[in-house]
Design an enzyme around this catalytic site. Structure first.
Site, mmCIF file in Angstrom:
data_model
loop_
_atom_site.group_PDB
_atom_site.id
_atom_site.type_symbol
_atom_site.label_atom_id
_atom_site.label_comp_id
_atom_site.label_asym_id
_atom_site.label_seq_id
_atom_site.Cartn_x
_atom_site.Cartn_y
_atom_site.Cartn_z
ATOM 1 N N ARG A 32 0.854 -1.205 0.000
ATOM 2 C CA ARG A 32 0.000 0.000 0.000
ATOM 3 C C ARG A 32 0.890 1.256 0.000
ATOM 4 O O ARG A 32 0.605 2.218 -0.702
ATOM 5 C CB ARG A 32 -0.917 0.017 1.225
ATOM 6 C CG ARG A 32 -1.731 -1.242 1.425
ATOM 7 C CD ARG A 32 -3.028 -1.267 0.604
ATOM 8 N NE ARG A 32 -3.809 -2.436 0.954
ATOM 9 C CZ ARG A 32 -3.778 -3.607 0.283
ATOM 10 N NH1 ARG A 32 -3.066 -3.744 -0.805
ATOM 11 N NH2 ARG A 32 -4.506 -4.626 0.697
ATOM 12 N N GLU A 176 -13.262 -15.577 8.822
ATOM 13 C CA GLU A 176 -13.276 -14.938 7.505
ATOM 14 C C GLU A 176 -12.821 -15.886 6.390
ATOM 15 O O GLU A 176 -11.636 -15.971 6.077
ATOM 16 C CB GLU A 176 -12.363 -13.697 7.493
ATOM 17 C CG GLU A 176 -12.358 -13.008 6.135
ATOM 18 C CD GLU A 176 -11.372 -11.837 6.019
ATOM 19 O OE1 GLU A 176 -10.608 -11.586 6.973
ATOM 20 O OE2 GLU A 176 -11.384 -11.201 4.968
ATOM 21 N N LYS A 218 -17.157 -12.910 8.535
ATOM 22 C CA LYS A 218 -16.680 -11.927 7.558
ATOM 23 C C LYS A 218 -16.503 -12.659 6.238
ATOM 24 O O LYS A 218 -15.792 -13.672 6.174
ATOM 25 C CB LYS A 218 -15.362 -11.313 8.030
ATOM 26 C CG LYS A 218 -14.734 -10.369 7.011
ATOM 27 C CD LYS A 218 -13.659 -9.495 7.650
ATOM 28 C CE LYS A 218 -12.947 -8.660 6.598
ATOM 29 N NZ LYS A 218 -12.105 -7.604 7.167
ATOM 30 N N GLY A 262 -11.236 -5.832 -3.200
ATOM 31 C CA GLY A 262 -10.850 -5.366 -4.527
ATOM 32 C C GLY A 262 -11.980 -4.640 -5.254
ATOM 33 O O GLY A 262 -11.796 -4.145 -6.362
HETATM 34 P P1 13P Z 1 -10.310 -5.558 2.169
HETATM 35 O O1 13P Z 1 -11.603 -4.863 2.532
HETATM 36 O O2 13P Z 1 -9.271 -4.621 1.636
HETATM 37 O O3 13P Z 1 -10.551 -6.786 1.341
HETATM 38 O O4 13P Z 1 -9.656 -6.059 3.522
HETATM 39 C C1 13P Z 1 -10.464 -6.630 4.465
HETATM 40 C C2 13P Z 1 -9.722 -7.666 5.166
HETATM 41 O O5 13P Z 1 -9.586 -7.630 6.354
HETATM 42 C C3 13P Z 1 -9.185 -8.782 4.369
HETATM 43 O O6 13P Z 1 -8.733 -9.757 5.244
#
Ligand code: 13P
Length: 342
Positions: A32, A176, A218, A262
């Protein structure tokens, strides 16, 4: 499980609010920073996160912030620990505890997320440092012959074990599974892989005796691969996502928070808004639908800041704006006209 963990899970998906994912690993934050031409050092990373976390009124739309191991130990220029800055703003501190998605041996193109070894001790330390929730991310890859059930099950098994250790430590686990947008698959392939992954995950979580009201999911929205020429509209994406979650997420899970993965900043907002409007117009859903965005909350703030201390206020305004827009989308009350009114 304790009433506190249920209350924490619910607070993270409270109306008008969602989560800021600021848990980029050192490798990811370097990428980033490369994009804005800033060196990634412990101090530039600290300066950047200080800017984000000191945003005036952060807690108005940011219920919680996911931190990285380095970040949860850092403090402001004045020596105030970031955890205290967040607590004072009314945002709950959280922590990423997986150690990354690694290539899975003998399963080309697939990954297994690591981080279980020593996790009990690390969670105890993070709890002491102020973390009230945690995150573990598995990546599921759509490709030729993938995802395999073996990779899905192995990741589900690890995620459930992580979640159980969190509940033992009085920390709310966010699980997640991210079905990646890479590839040229269509929206139906994303829905199929996501559904299969969620079935495996909740089967394992129930078997592991998890208390689902003290957890959050998530996940990705149901979208076509980035390389597919057919890019579906927000209404199609919203409908497919709600259908997939309704079919595969137990009603006792209090909230689902999306990753941005993305999507553009405004797509992430308008698609969340479309879903919450659909729920409000229909029969609703047992779980709240909110956000846990990394890039879609931070991208404008990162470029407005550009590593220059004179731009701190501009970076904070950019973050506050996206947080406000997503807070509206959490309630199905976003209007794209609000973008230019800022
Ligand atoms: P992004 O919203 O940039 O996909 O990141 C969220 C995240 O925590 C990915 O693990």
């Amino acid at each position: 499980m304790t009433d506190t963990t249920h209350a924490t899970a619910e607070a993270l998906v409270a109306p008008g609010k969602g989560i800021l994912a600021a848990d980029e690993s050192t490798g990811t934050i370097k990428k980033r920073f490369d994009s804005i031409g800033v060196d990634s050092t412990e101090d530039t990373r600290r300066a950047y996160r200080q800017m984000l976390f000191s945003t005036p009124d952060l807690g108005a739309h940011i219920s919680g912030v996911i931190l990285y191991d380095e970040t949860i130990r850092q403090s402001t220029d004045d020596g105030v620990p970031f955890v205290k800055v967040l607590e004072a703003a009314g945002s709950i501190p959280g922590i990423k505890v997986d150690t990354g998605a690694k290539p899975m041996a003998l399963f080309p193109g697939e990954t297994i997320t690591e981080g279980l070894d020593g996790l009990r001790e690390r969670l105890a330390e993070y709890r002491e440092l102020g973390a009230r929730f945690a995150k573990w991310r598995a990546t599921i890859i759509i490709g030729e012959g993938t995802p395999t059930n073996f990779a899905i099950d192995a990741n589900a098994h690890a995620m459930a074990r992580y979640a159980a250790l969190c509940q033992e430590a009085d920390i709310v686990p966010i699980v997640e599974p991210e079905i990646l947008m890479d590839g040229d698959h269509d929206i139906a392939a994303c829905e199929e892989a996501t559904g299969r992954t969620l079935d495996a995950l909740y089967k394992q979580m129930v078997a592991d005796r998890l208390d689902l009201p003290g957890t959050l999911l998530k996940v990705n929205m149901i979208v076509p691969g980035k390389g597919n020429p057919v890019q579906d509209d927000d209404a199609t994406i919203a409908e497919a996502t709600i259908r997939c979650l309704s079919e595969h997420v137990p009603a006792s899970v209090p909230g689902v928070v999306f990753l941005s993965g993305g999507m553009s900043d405004e797509q992430a907002t308008s698609r969340l808004d479309a879903m919450n409007r659909m729920l409000a117009a229909g029969e609703g859903a047992p779980w709240a639908l909110s956000f846990s965005y990394g890039r879609a909350l931070q991208a404008p703030a990162l470029s407005a800041w550009g590593g220059d201390p004179r731009n701190v206020a501009a970076g904070q305004r950019a973050l506050a704006h996206r947080a406000t827009m997503n807070g509206r989308a959490r309630d199905g009350a976003y209007d794209p006209a609000m973008e230019s009114a800022a």
